[in-house]
Design a protein around this motif. Structure first.
Motif, PDB file in Angstrom:
ATOM      1  N   PRO A  35      34.778  47.224  43.390  1.00  0.00           N
ATOM      2  CA  PRO A  35      34.959  47.204  44.848  1.00  0.00           C
ATOM      3  C   PRO A  35      34.026  46.223  45.574  1.00  0.00           C
ATOM      4  O   PRO A  35      34.185  46.003  46.767  1.00  0.00           O
ATOM      5  N   LEU A  36      33.076  45.627  44.870  1.00  0.00           N
ATOM      6  CA  LEU A  36      32.161  44.709  45.547  1.00  0.00           C
ATOM      7  C   LEU A  36      32.876  43.473  46.084  1.00  0.00           C
ATOM      8  O   LEU A  36      32.515  42.967  47.151  1.00  0.00           O
ATOM      9  N   LEU A  41      34.119  40.519  50.884  1.00  0.00           N
ATOM     10  CA  LEU A  41      35.063  39.729  51.668  1.00  0.00           C
ATOM     11  C   LEU A  41      35.318  40.362  53.028  1.00  0.00           C
ATOM     12  O   LEU A  41      35.466  39.670  54.029  1.00  0.00           O
ATOM     13  N   PHE A  42      35.357  41.687  53.067  1.00  0.00           N
ATOM     14  CA  PHE A  42      35.566  42.388  54.327  1.00  0.00           C
ATOM     15  C   PHE A  42      34.362  42.191  55.251  1.00  0.00           C
ATOM     16  O   PHE A  42      34.523  41.976  56.450  1.00  0.00           O
ATOM     17  N   ASP A  47      39.098  35.784  58.092  1.00  0.00           N
ATOM     18  CA  ASP A  47      40.371  36.082  57.449  1.00  0.00           C
ATOM     19  C   ASP A  47      40.270  35.778  55.955  1.00  0.00           C
ATOM     20  O   ASP A  47      39.587  34.859  55.537  1.00  0.00           O
ATOM     21  N   TRP A  48      41.024  36.542  55.199  1.00  0.00           N
ATOM     22  CA  TRP A  48      41.000  36.351  53.755  1.00  0.00           C
ATOM     23  C   TRP A  48      41.721  35.059  53.396  1.00  0.00           C
ATOM     24  O   TRP A  48      42.782  34.741  53.928  1.00  0.00           O
ATOM     25  N   ALA A  49      41.151  34.339  52.474  1.00  0.00           N
ATOM     26  CA  ALA A  49      41.808  33.148  51.927  1.00  0.00           C
ATOM     27  C   ALA A  49      42.813  33.612  50.878  1.00  0.00           C
ATOM     28  O   ALA A  49      42.742  34.736  50.372  1.00  0.00           O
ATOM     29  N   THR A  56      40.300  39.761  43.771  1.00  0.00           N
ATOM     30  CA  THR A  56      40.090  41.206  43.820  1.00  0.00           C
ATOM     31  C   THR A  56      40.880  41.907  42.724  1.00  0.00           C
ATOM     32  O   THR A  56      40.349  42.755  41.999  1.00  0.00           O
ATOM     33  N   ILE A  57      42.145  41.547  42.588  1.00  0.00           N
ATOM     34  CA  ILE A  57      42.984  42.156  41.546  1.00  0.00           C
ATOM     35  C   ILE A  57      42.460  41.788  40.161  1.00  0.00           C
ATOM     36  O   ILE A  57      42.405  42.626  39.253  1.00  0.00           O
ATOM     37  N   GLY A  58      42.037  40.537  40.002  1.00  0.00           N
ATOM     38  CA  GLY A  58      41.494  40.097  38.717  1.00  0.00           C
ATOM     39  C   GLY A  58      40.247  40.865  38.327  1.00  0.00           C
ATOM     40  O   GLY A  58      40.079  41.235  37.163  1.00  0.00           O
TER      41      GLY A  58
END
Length: 158
Positions: A35-36, A41-42, A47-49, A56-58
């Motif tokens: 979750p880091l 990023l939050f 805005d997220w790139a 995150t999924i990786g």
């Protein structure tokens, strides 16, 4: 089952309490680090790139299973030690072959080809991987502990 008929041997994981604790700590660190990435990023506030979602999924797909493997290894080591303490029989392992596996990226490992037998242990062949020791020579006889049910064994004292 007599001798080598259909039997396969498995080297027991005997990491000890310290090794199992390290494996569990690494597993927890892997799981906590998943979750880091989204939290960092939050907290960035922008805005997220496009690459941040796959990152995150990786991290979830890589670090989650690594943590599971480390935790499972610690459980397997604990179970192996318990089985050998409860059902293990004394045996003698004769070194019939020795190879050094020299890995430039890691420690040199000794790969011992063994012939293991004992009073309550039908003879069987096995392979044992460990760090090299001066006593590991072809013809050497080393004390072993074996669970004859499925030839779970170790050369270390339990």
């Amino acid at each position: 089952m007599t001798g080598d008929e259909g039997a396969s041997a498995r080297q027991a994981s005997v990491d000890g309490v310290g090794g199992r604790t390290v494996n569990r700590l690494v597993a927890i660190l892997c799981w906590l680090s998943v979750p880091l990435v989204p939290v960092a990023l939050f907290l960035d506030g922008e805005d997220w790139a496009w690459w941040e979602v796959p990152a995150t999924i990786g991290s979830l797909l890589i670090l989650g299973p690594i943590g599971f493997v480390m935790w499972s290894g610690a459980n397997r080591a604990r179970a192996d030690i318990a089985r050998l303490r409860q059902s293990g029989r004394p045996a003698v392992a004769e070194v019939v072959g020795l190879e050094l596996d020299e890995d430039p990226e890691g420690p040199t490992m000794a790969v011992l080809s063994l012939r293991i037998s004992g009073d309550d242990v039908p003879p069987f062949s096995a392979t044992y991987r460990c760090r090299p020791e001066p006593g590991f020579k072809v013809g050497a006889r080393i004390k072993a502990v074996v669970d004859p049910f499925d030839n779970l064994f170790t050369l270390k004292r339990i």
